[in-house]
Design a protein around this motif. Structure first.
Motif, mmCIF file in Angstrom:
data_model
loop_
_atom_site.group_PDB
_atom_site.id
_atom_site.type_symbol
_atom_site.label_atom_id
_atom_site.label_comp_id
_atom_site.label_asym_id
_atom_site.label_seq_id
_atom_site.Cartn_x
_atom_site.Cartn_y
_atom_site.Cartn_z
ATOM 1 N N ARG A 30 1.331 -35.120 -21.449
ATOM 2 C CA ARG A 30 2.694 -35.162 -20.927
ATOM 3 C C ARG A 30 3.352 -33.787 -20.873
ATOM 4 N N THR A 31 2.878 -32.843 -21.694
ATOM 5 C CA THR A 31 3.481 -31.515 -21.623
ATOM 6 C C THR A 31 3.140 -30.813 -20.316
ATOM 7 N N LEU A 32 2.113 -31.315 -19.615
ATOM 8 C CA LEU A 32 1.638 -30.604 -18.428
ATOM 9 C C LEU A 32 2.214 -31.174 -17.138
ATOM 10 N N TYR A 33 3.337 -31.890 -17.239
ATOM 11 C CA TYR A 33 3.831 -32.564 -16.037
ATOM 12 C C TYR A 33 4.188 -31.591 -14.922
ATOM 13 N N GLN A 34 4.459 -30.328 -15.278
ATOM 14 C CA GLN A 34 4.798 -29.372 -14.217
ATOM 15 C C GLN A 34 3.556 -28.881 -13.498
ATOM 16 N N LEU A 35 2.414 -28.935 -14.184
ATOM 17 C CA LEU A 35 1.214 -28.301 -13.646
ATOM 18 C C LEU A 35 0.337 -29.326 -12.942
ATOM 19 N N ILE A 36 0.908 -30.037 -11.986
ATOM 20 C CA ILE A 36 0.088 -30.954 -11.204
ATOM 21 C C ILE A 36 0.241 -30.596 -9.738
ATOM 22 N N ASP A 56 -3.391 -27.027 -11.002
ATOM 23 C CA ASP A 56 -3.351 -28.362 -11.585
ATOM 24 C C ASP A 56 -4.167 -28.385 -12.871
ATOM 25 N N VAL A 57 -3.542 -27.897 -13.949
ATOM 26 C CA VAL A 57 -4.259 -27.815 -15.219
ATOM 27 C C VAL A 57 -4.608 -29.204 -15.733
ATOM 28 N N LEU A 58 -3.726 -30.172 -15.482
ATOM 29 C CA LEU A 58 -3.970 -31.516 -15.999
ATOM 30 C C LEU A 58 -5.241 -32.106 -15.396
ATOM 31 N N ALA A 59 -5.385 -31.965 -14.070
ATOM 32 C CA ALA A 59 -6.584 -32.489 -13.436
ATOM 33 C C ALA A 59 -7.820 -31.759 -13.942
ATOM 34 N N LEU A 60 -7.670 -30.473 -14.172
ATOM 35 C CA LEU A 60 -8.787 -29.670 -14.691
ATOM 36 C C LEU A 60 -9.227 -30.197 -16.054
ATOM 37 N N GLU A 120 -15.113 -40.408 -21.841
ATOM 38 C CA GLU A 120 -14.970 -40.942 -20.488
ATOM 39 C C GLU A 120 -13.659 -41.733 -20.356
ATOM 40 N N ASP A 121 -13.337 -42.524 -21.388
ATOM 41 C CA ASP A 121 -12.091 -43.313 -21.367
ATOM 42 C C ASP A 121 -10.883 -42.405 -21.272
ATOM 43 N N GLU A 122 -10.969 -41.289 -21.987
ATOM 44 C CA GLU A 122 -9.819 -40.384 -22.024
ATOM 45 C C GLU A 122 -9.641 -39.690 -20.675
ATOM 46 N N ILE A 154 -6.278 -39.634 -18.506
ATOM 47 C CA ILE A 154 -5.635 -38.427 -17.975
ATOM 48 C C ILE A 154 -5.386 -38.585 -16.471
ATOM 49 N N ALA A 155 -6.387 -39.116 -15.770
ATOM 50 C CA ALA A 155 -6.208 -39.311 -14.332
ATOM 51 C C ALA A 155 -5.057 -40.270 -14.055
ATOM 52 N N MET A 156 -4.932 -41.293 -14.914
ATOM 53 C CA MET A 156 -3.845 -42.260 -14.717
ATOM 54 C C MET A 156 -2.486 -41.606 -14.928
#
Lengths: 446, 348
Positions: free
Chosen positions: A154-160, A214-218, A227-229, A233-235
């Motif tokens: 959630r801290t990465l919401y800006q980096l998408i 997009d650090v979150l996607a990375l 794999e679950d995690e 993250i994608a969700m």
């Protein structure tokens, strides 16, 4: 009493909206209790995953209502059909106003280009699926691990970034051997014969696409996660992408809805006199100009002025193409500001000393008022870019090129969070200083 | 209708748990706040706690919006949450795990306290207390495989008496002229929390209050926290008076003795045989001697501290009944109380 029932109000307001050339999404209305509306307004969509920060919003909403400091009157979900929630303890007059408001929101959802690109089908359903997945994650990986993951993501919401391209793994040739010196062959004269390898020797490297932010996607792609995690993250990223255009068009959207609820209920036929006044009282409450940046007031005022200056058709093209920032920058010209000052919708005087708002005031030139307001809309998110990934040491390097220095402790926290997701050394380089991520620090935050 | 019907409420509790943890971290600053010292046990106090924030990338100095022309742009909300709690709730957060150390069972000093225990069974009661296993056994003994009205058994309670040991806690505060405003405040706030905590944790405990300058004065609780007298400092008479008091009113066969002393340590001379003897008498009779030095000498040890330290050295092998703590600042109060009272901690 307003005449008729909720159904007839919706029907008439729908007719009025169509006659005014609005084309709202089909909208489903639900009348719900206050508990439900506090919950919905904190989670924003029914069935969303649980998180303590929503608990805080819920608590604040509930307290504010109990202390009569402010109440949430409606909530609209950008879905197909759009879902609108009305608060059951509101008087009928408020309901009529709110229905008009909601229909204009639905029109905005239908036409704005950013809002209509989000995943809008079955909103309630897919948010619920995500919630279930995250709940399972808590049960299977333990509460501490799952909530640290959730907080970190959630801290990465800006980096998408919806245009994200994952880095590609390539093999780059090793540096060629130095050219043989004149008499080297003598040294190797009696060596065992060596066979040339078929392929040239090479090392794996990541090719990071320029401007990958997009650090979150990375993290979801390359972080050391289960794999679950990765799926979780994608969700979370998908939900952030869903909400981002709503944040970016908040003022336009609220202004548009406020503009139209005034217009629509003016032609509404099922009023008692008393009720129309009651409804306008709510309108006045919501659009208090004491705070100029109240999105309801500012948005509404601007639409009034723009409709007068350019006509409604132009306004509708603006809705299709703009976000708050571009809208304010392009259409909020000196002429529009001057018109607003003439109509007393925008302040034409300002206090001479900012510390003493009640003191002496002076003329507020339109150009400066315009700049002051535009400045409030400048997006102030630092631009962080992925600069290198080393596949051997699993090291991630981020960079920040801006001149304005980053906040040291907040940045440290976020870099820790990134290190937690990444599962390896992470550093963020800027002109002012360099941060190293520490994943244990993030886990300890709990 | 929803995946969780009241997840808002559940998440509010999750949030409050996190807030509690943040509150515990900032306790050292909170506990010595003026509004708290002197509050009645059930009075609700408003406490400002730093808001829990989710970190994100931001600038060190955000570009000030609109140049602040008094339009109320960008309302700063301070980032503080106000919560209301009572001092008792506050105490639960940080003193609950403490116990009076070296509490021994005294043969004559046993007082009975009542205690309810759930160890009885009845045939009537609220359904929430239904004892399913017993009910099914009862049904089986009648040859039934279902529950009839007369099979139901309910858990119930009986009142037991529980022997507890009594103790007397003697609080002595230096009220002499060298104790300036801050020192008084610090010593009072430490004493106040200890008194609160004892009254809550040990209801049968006797509290004795003394103020001393050159002579000890026995006072009521209210006066202990409000009255000031001035004069020089001597502790010999106080030690003797306490020993007398314990002998006369609280015989060691019946009471555990605790002695807590608040002073800045400025006495005329500690190199006095009579003084050491008097202190040794106290140590022999007490379960604990605690000494709080409030803003004593910075560079070297004060005479009183040296005296206590010497006594502590002599009495080592005996589970360290003399414990010393320094309070220099408000933040030290909590730690000092813990150092002196904590059950297992060795004396410093």
């Amino acid at each position: 009493m307003v005449h008729g029932t909720l159904d007839t109000w919706v029907e008439e307001l729908n007719q009025l909206a169509l006659a005014a050339n609005l084309r709202p999404l089909p909208t489903e209305f639900q009348v719900v209790s206050d508990e439900v509306i506090y919950t919905l307004s904190s989670y924003l969509v029914p069935g969303r995953y649980r998180h303590w920060s929503y608990g805080e919003r819920y608590w604040i909403a509930k307290q504010q209502d109990e202390r009569r400091l402010g109440r949430i009157y409606e909530l609209v979900v950008n879905g197909d059909p759009a879902i609108a929630y009305l608060l059951d303890k509101n008087p009928d007059a408020y309901h009529v106003l709110v229905i008009g408001h909601v229909l204009a929101h639905a029109d905005f959802f239908a036409h704005n280009r950013w809002l209509s690109q989000v995943r809008r089908q079955n909103v309630g359903l897919w948010f619920r699926e995500h919630a279930q997945w995250i709940e399972n994650l808590h049960q299977q990986h333990g509460f501490a691990r799952a909530s640290a993951l959730l907080d970190a993501a959630r801290t990465l919401y800006q980096l998408i970034d919806s245009h994200y391209r994952p880095p590609t793994l390539e093999r780059s040739p090793l540096a060629p051997e130095p050219a043989p010196a004149p008499f080297d062959w003598v040294r190797h004269l009696y060596d065992e014969p060596k066979f040339e390898p078929l392929e040239a020797p090479s090392a794996p490297t990541y090719r990071v696409w320029p401007k990958t932010r997009d650090v979150l996607a990375l993290m979801g792609d390359l972080g050391r996660l289960d794999e679950d995690e990765r799926v979780a993250i994608a969700m979370l990223r998908e939900e952030m992408l869903y909400f981002r255009p709503q944040q970016e068009t908040k003022v336009m959207n609220e202004g548009w809805a406020t503009y139209w609820h005034v217009q629509l209920i003016r032609h509404f036929s099922q009023w008692d006199d008393q009720d129309h006044i009651e409804a306008m009282r709510l309108h006045a409450q919501v659009t208090q100009p004491s705070q100029l940046l109240n999105p309801y007031y500012l948005g509404w005022t601007l639409w009034e002025l723009l409709a007068e200056s350019f006509g409604l058709t132009r306004c509708q093209t603006m809705i299709e193409q703009e976000t708050d920032q571009s809208w304010i920058r392009q259409w909020f010209s000196d002429d529009v500001v001057r018109l607003g000052q003439d109509r007393h919708l925008l302040p034409d005087h300002r206090p001479i000393s900012p510390d003493d708002p009640k003191g002496e005031s002076e003329y507020y030139p339109p150009a400066e008022l315009k700049e002051d307001i535009q400045r409030a809309f400048v997006v102030d998110t630092p631009e962080i870019i992925v600069s290198a990934i080393d596949p051997d040491t699993h090291r991630l390097t981020l960079s920040y090129e801006g001149k304005n220095p980053l906040h040291p402790s907040y940045t440290q926290d976020v870099v820790d969070a990134i290190a937690f997701l990444w599962g390896g050394p992470v550093s963020l380089v800027s002109h002012h200083r360099t941060w190293q991520g520490d994943e244990h620090a993030w886990q300890k935050r709990g | 209708m929803d995946l969780y019907n009241h997840k808002g409420e559940l998440d509010r509790q999750w949030y409050l748990r996190k807030l509690n943890r943040a509150l515990r971290d900032s306790l050292p600053e909170i506990v010595t706040h003026e509004t708290i010292i002197g509050a009645r046990p059930n009075q609700r106090i408003r406490i400002a706690v730093q808001r829990l924030e989710e970190p994100h990338f931001r600038y060190e100095s955000p570009p000030s919006p609109a140049g602040g022309h008094g339009q109320g742009i960008g309302g700063a909300d301070g980032g503080v949450v106000w919560i209301e709690m009572t001092t008792d709730e506050l105490m639960d957060l940080w003193l609950e795990d403490l116990k009076l150390p070296r509490m021994e069972n005294k043969p004559r000093g046993v007082v009975d306290e009542e205690e309810d225990r759930f160890d009885d069974v009845t045939r009537r009661g609220p359904l929430a207390n239904l004892d399913k296993r017993r009910s099914f056994y009862a049904a089986r003994s009648h040859g039934r495989d279902y529950l009839a009205e007369e099979d139901l058994r309910f858990r119930s309670w009986k009142t037991h008496t529980r022997p507890i040991t009594s103790a007397v806690v003697t609080l002595v505060r230096d009220a002499s002229g060298s104790m300036d405003e801050t020192k008084r405040y610090l010593s009072k706030s430490a004493a106040w929390w200890i008194v609160r905590w004892i009254q809550r944790q040990y209801r049968q405990c006797e509290l004795v209050y003394l103020l001393h300058t050159t002579e000890p004065v026995r006072v009521e609780e209210r006066d202990f926290f409000s009255r000031e007298i001035t004069g020089g400092t001597a502790v010999l008479s106080t030690f003797q008076a306490v020993a007398d008091l314990w002998d006369r009113e609280y015989p060691p066969s019946a009471f555990n003795h605790y002695f807590l002393h608040f002073s800045d340590g400025e006495i005329w001379s500690a190199a006095d045989g009579a003084l050491q003897l008097a202190l040794q008498t106290l140590v022999n009779n007490a379960s604990l001697l605690g000494y709080f030095e409030v803003q004593g000498y910075r560079s070297r040890r004060s005479p009183l501290w040296k005296l206590y330290e010497a006594t502590a050295r002599e009495s080592t092998g005996r589970l360290a009944p003399v414990r010393l703590a320094e309070i220099h600042d408000r933040e030290d109060v909590l730690g000092a109380i813990r150092t002196v009272i904590a059950d297992s901690q060795p004396s410093s």
